[in-house]
Design a protein around this motif. Structure first.
Motif, short mmCIF file in Angstrom:
data_model
loop_
_atom_site.label_atom_id
_atom_site.label_comp_id
_atom_site.label_asym_id
_atom_site.label_seq_id
_atom_site.Cartn_x
_atom_site.Cartn_y
_atom_site.Cartn_z
N THR A 153 44.22 46.46 76.54
CA THR A 153 45.00 45.29 76.96
C THR A 153 44.31 44.53 78.09
O THR A 153 44.31 43.29 78.12
CB THR A 153 46.40 45.74 77.40
OG1 THR A 153 46.27 46.77 78.40
CG2 THR A 153 47.20 46.29 76.24
N LEU A 154 43.73 45.28 79.03
CA LEU A 154 43.02 44.63 80.12
C LEU A 154 41.81 43.83 79.61
O LEU A 154 41.55 42.71 80.07
CB LEU A 154 42.56 45.69 81.12
CG LEU A 154 41.81 45.18 82.37
CD1 LEU A 154 42.71 44.25 83.18
CD2 LEU A 154 41.36 46.35 83.22
N TYR A 155 41.14 44.39 78.62
CA TYR A 155 40.01 43.67 78.04
C TYR A 155 40.47 42.37 77.37
O TYR A 155 39.83 41.32 77.52
CB TYR A 155 39.30 44.58 77.03
CG TYR A 155 38.12 43.94 76.36
CD1 TYR A 155 36.90 43.83 77.03
CD2 TYR A 155 38.22 43.44 75.07
CE1 TYR A 155 35.80 43.24 76.41
CE2 TYR A 155 37.13 42.85 74.45
CZ TYR A 155 35.93 42.75 75.13
OH TYR A 155 34.85 42.15 74.53
N ASP A 156 41.58 42.45 76.64
CA ASP A 156 42.10 41.23 76.00
C ASP A 156 42.53 40.20 77.04
O ASP A 156 42.25 39.00 76.88
CB ASP A 156 43.28 41.60 75.10
CG ASP A 156 42.85 42.48 73.94
OD1 ASP A 156 41.66 42.42 73.56
OD2 ASP A 156 43.71 43.25 73.42
N ARG A 160 41.09 36.33 77.86
CA ARG A 160 41.88 35.08 77.91
C ARG A 160 42.02 34.53 79.33
O ARG A 160 42.81 33.62 79.57
CB ARG A 160 43.27 35.36 77.35
CG ARG A 160 43.26 35.64 75.85
CD ARG A 160 44.67 35.83 75.33
NE ARG A 160 45.29 37.02 75.89
CZ ARG A 160 46.58 37.32 75.72
NH1 ARG A 160 47.37 36.51 75.03
NH2 ARG A 160 47.08 38.42 76.25
N GLU A 161 41.31 35.10 80.28
CA GLU A 161 41.46 34.69 81.67
C GLU A 161 41.01 33.25 81.89
O GLU A 161 41.56 32.53 82.73
CB GLU A 161 40.67 35.64 82.57
CG GLU A 161 40.68 35.30 84.05
CD GLU A 161 42.07 35.35 84.65
OE1 GLU A 161 42.28 34.69 85.68
OE2 GLU A 161 42.94 36.05 84.09
N VAL A 162 40.05 32.80 81.16
CA VAL A 162 39.55 31.43 81.37
C VAL A 162 40.64 30.40 81.07
O VAL A 162 40.91 29.48 81.85
CB VAL A 162 38.31 31.20 80.49
CG1 VAL A 162 37.80 29.77 80.67
CG2 VAL A 162 37.20 32.20 80.84
N ASP A 163 41.31 30.59 79.92
CA ASP A 163 42.39 29.65 79.56
C ASP A 163 43.60 29.83 80.48
O ASP A 163 44.23 28.85 80.89
CB ASP A 163 42.79 29.86 78.11
CG ASP A 163 41.64 29.57 77.16
OD1 ASP A 163 40.77 28.75 77.54
OD2 ASP A 163 41.59 30.16 76.07
N LEU A 164 43.93 31.09 80.75
CA LEU A 164 45.12 31.33 81.58
C LEU A 164 44.90 30.84 83.01
O LEU A 164 45.87 30.44 83.68
CB LEU A 164 45.44 32.83 81.59
CG LEU A 164 45.88 33.42 80.24
CD1 LEU A 164 46.04 34.92 80.36
CD2 LEU A 164 47.18 32.80 79.76
#
Length: 434
Positions: A153-156, A160-164
């Protein structure tokens, strides 16, 4: 700080081989250079290739040193240190230093114990009770699964950190309005109220649900008892066809044994046939190769004989001709030495070659000459022509018959000698072949 902690630290550092003597009075006042020196020495004991800052002039340098040491011990040795107490460099720093020194001291003690046991000649294996570790094993498995799930989950989420990040920054930069906040709170309150109503309804219906479940359980128990009784009755009752079934089962077992026996015999015979055919094939190939060699040898011998045979036959024919000529000469000599007269037909039969050569040819050869001892002329001499007039055809036919008979006898003799020579050659060939 307590006297016991300070004494333990000094003893541990002395046992580990710290080159400087540490007294009990060193930590009465803050002493950052000593603490930094001890930290650097302990870190070097853990990792000799560790790269740590050594400058302590400014406050920033000291902070960087404490931070790097704390991070190193947390990542490499899994020892959690308090950087604030280490920076104080007083009695509170002694407890943090003991954490690092205790690990090295315990490792040194176990190493010395193992060396002492090896010197004594016996290595005692530590007792390990796996029964006491089963619960820990289950907990370890659960923690392992949780760690893998959390890591996925942390990898996912990091993916998505760039968009979030952009959305989060947009939301944070947006000014909140009181009306929107009130509307959101009202929606959340309504959702919570609905959940509360559902829970209250389920609580009120718990009794009815329990009664329904108990009724179902009783019904299932009754069905289970009935099925068990029916099973017992079926086990006790013996079917009508059971005797025949057991008899057929025995026959089937016998047939199966017989089948297996025949199958094994058939497999063995097939194997024997294959081996025999293989051996026969090899034998045929050897025989063919042997006959091929014999044929080649015979061909070579025949070529040699064909080259030698004409010369040998020619020499034999020449020998035969010489012997025939010698026989004819002997016969002529015998006839000359004989006192009685010989008829012309017999003379020609005995020596066909010589008589044909010496006798004159033509009509004079067919005349008979008669004479008398008196030299005078007789009247009968006139009639001598009538006596000399013989049948030329009969004489010629007799002469031809005699010549043919002589030639045929010569040919028969030559063919007999040729056959004898051929049979001897054949016998020699057969002896060479075998």
């Amino acid at each position: 700080m307590s006297f016991k902690d300070l004494r333990n630290l000094t003893e541990m550092m002395r046992a580990l081989g710290y080159p400087r003597l540490i007294s009990l009075e060193n930590f009465r006042q803050p002493n950052f250079p000593l603490v930094a020196e001890m930290l650097l020495w302990l870190v070097k004991r853990f990792e000799p290739s560790a790269d740590l800052p050594t400058e302590l002039d400014s406050e920033q340098d000291r902070v960087i040193l404490i931070r790097t040491v704390v991070q190193f011990m947390a990542s490499k040795a899994h020892i959690k240190l308090n950087p604030k107490k280490l920076y104080q460099s007083d009695g509170y720093a002694v407890k943090e230093l003991i954490k690092v020194a205790a690990v090295l001291y315990s490792a040194m003690k176990t190493n010395t114990l193992s060396e002492g046991e090896d010197e004594q000649g016996g290595s005692v294996l530590p007792t390990f009770d796996i029964g006491s570790k089963l619960s820990e094993l289950k907990q370890t498995r659960k923690l392992g699964t949780k760690i893998t799930m959390k890591g996925a989950t942390l990898y996912d989420l990091l993916g998505r950190e760039v968009d979030l990040r952009e959305k989060r920054q947009a939301v944070l930069s947006k000014n909140l309005e009181i009306q929107d906040v009130e509307a959101g709170l009202k929606l959340s309150v309504k959702g919570v109220e609905e959940d509360i109503k559902k829970l209250q309804h389920n609580i009120e219906n718990v009794a009815s649900n329990e009664a329904n479940l108990e009724a179902k359980i009783e019904k299932k128990k009754v069905e289970l008892d009935r099925n068990q009784k029916r099973l017992l009755t079926l086990k006790k009752v013996r079917p009508a066809f059971m005797d025949e079934y057991e008899k057929l089962e025995v026959d089937l077992r016998k047939c199966y044994e017989e089948y297996m026996m025949r199958f094994r015999c058939l497999a063995f015979l097939e194997q024997q046939i294959e081996e025999f055919e293989r051996a026969e094939q090899e034998r045929m190939e050897e025989r063919q190769s042997a006959t091929r060699k014999i044929m080649e040898k015979m061909k070579q011998d025949e070529t040699l004989r064909s080259m030698e045979e004409p010369e040998r036959l020619q020499s034999e024919l020449d020998d035969l001709d010489d012997t025939d000529d010698d026989d004819d000469d002997d016969e002529d000599e015998e006839e000359k030495g004989a006192p009685q007269p010989v008829a012309p037909a017999t003379a020609n039969a005995k020596r066909p070659g010589k008589s044909a050569k010496n006798r004159p040819s033509g009509p004079a050869a067919n005349r008979r000459i008669y004479g008398s001892m008196t030299g005078g002329v007789d009247d009968d001499s006139l009639d001598s022509d009538s006596d000399m007039l013989l049948d030329d055809d009969s004489a010629e036919s007799e002469e031809l018959e005699v010549n043919e008979m002589a030639a045929e006898s010569l040919r028969n003799r030559k063919s007999a000698k040729v056959k004898m020579s051929a049979t001897t050659v054949q016998e020699n060939n057969s002896d060479d072949d075998f």
